[in-house]
Design a protein around this motif. Sequence first.
Motif, short mmCIF file in Angstrom:
data_model
loop_
_atom_site.label_atom_id
_atom_site.label_comp_id
_atom_site.label_asym_id
_atom_site.label_seq_id
_atom_site.Cartn_x
_atom_site.Cartn_y
_atom_site.Cartn_z
N TYR A 87 4.36 7.60 -5.03
CA TYR A 87 3.61 6.36 -5.32
C TYR A 87 2.28 6.63 -6.02
CZ TYR A 87 7.06 5.39 -1.80
OH TYR A 87 8.24 5.33 -1.11
N VAL A 101 0.63 -3.90 8.90
CA VAL A 101 -0.57 -3.09 8.84
C VAL A 101 -1.76 -3.91 9.29
CG1 VAL A 101 -2.13 -1.85 7.30
CG2 VAL A 101 0.34 -1.60 7.04
N ASP A 159 -2.90 9.95 1.65
CA ASP A 159 -1.84 9.46 2.53
C ASP A 159 -1.59 7.97 2.24
OD1 ASP A 159 -0.16 8.58 4.55
OD2 ASP A 159 -1.43 9.28 6.18
N PRO A 160 -0.49 7.63 1.58
CA PRO A 160 -0.22 6.24 1.24
C PRO A 160 -0.07 5.31 2.45
CG PRO A 160 1.24 7.69 0.01
CD PRO A 160 0.53 8.53 1.02
N TYR A 161 0.07 5.87 3.64
CA TYR A 161 0.31 5.03 4.82
C TYR A 161 -0.83 5.06 5.84
CZ TYR A 161 4.71 4.87 2.53
OH TYR A 161 5.66 4.68 1.56
N HIS A 207 8.83 2.32 2.07
CA HIS A 207 9.08 3.76 2.00
C HIS A 207 10.32 4.05 1.15
CE1 HIS A 207 6.32 4.90 5.48
NE2 HIS A 207 6.34 3.59 5.50
N THR A 235 2.95 -5.63 4.81
CA THR A 235 1.50 -5.53 4.83
C THR A 235 0.97 -6.21 6.08
OG1 THR A 235 1.45 -5.52 2.44
CG2 THR A 235 -0.61 -6.03 3.54
N TRP A 258 6.76 1.07 -2.08
CA TRP A 258 5.75 1.77 -1.28
C TRP A 258 5.77 1.27 0.17
CZ3 TRP A 258 0.71 -0.96 -0.65
CH2 TRP A 258 -0.14 -0.29 0.25
N GLN A 259 5.70 -0.04 0.35
CA GLN A 259 5.63 -0.59 1.70
C GLN A 259 6.90 -0.32 2.51
OE1 GLN A 259 3.19 -2.30 3.59
NE2 GLN A 259 1.89 -1.35 2.06
N THR A 309 -4.04 3.94 7.73
CA THR A 309 -4.58 2.59 7.95
C THR A 309 -6.05 2.61 8.32
OG1 THR A 309 -3.85 2.64 10.25
CG2 THR A 309 -2.34 1.66 8.62
N TRP A 367 -3.14 8.94 -4.57
CA TRP A 367 -1.94 9.44 -3.90
C TRP A 367 -1.21 10.47 -4.76
CZ3 TRP A 367 -0.22 3.84 -2.62
CH2 TRP A 367 -1.07 3.30 -1.66
#
Length: 178
Positions: free
Chosen positions: A170, A18, A118-120, A95, A15, A92-93, A122, A165
């Motif tokens: 996820y 990110v 989109d789980p990723y 992948h 995290t 999740w983080q 930002t 999502w």
Amino acid sequence: MRIILATTCAVMSLTGMVCAQQPPAAPMSDQDYMKRVMMAAPPQVVEQATVVRMKDGAMQTMKQGTNEWTCMEANGVPMCLDPNAMDWAHAWQSHGPATEKTGFIYMLAGDTGASNTDPYATEKKADNHWIETGSHVMIVGAAAKTMPGYPKTADPDPTKPYVMWPGTPYEHLMIPVK
């Protein structure tokens, strides 16, 4: 408890990457951090939880808890996760494969928004269906995927329960709390 903290370290480290893409926030005192984290869950949960914080590139335990909850702030959002939710967040983080265990997350202070598709993602973009959900709880893991009747649309009403999502490993249930 070591597994929880190790998972927390992994989740927060990822995290943190990110967070590094966003403008740096002013440093927050430990006292102010604890006040923010205390807003994440009901007092019965957060008062007995372990509180962790990423500081100077390392995970620090600010308070050792007596229950199995871990509370923190990530991307400016206070949250408390049970052990299964920690496993889900780590998957999740990183992948990795989503856990089959059902987990629970409190985010009673709300969030700052995320893409619902989109789980990723930002940041908000024209095509990523950014959504902000106020005070809410989340059910993650296998149970969230098998709960019929909740909207799985790209642009759900965030004042009602919905699946975030959808169609990804996820996907999880978002339940607003007032």
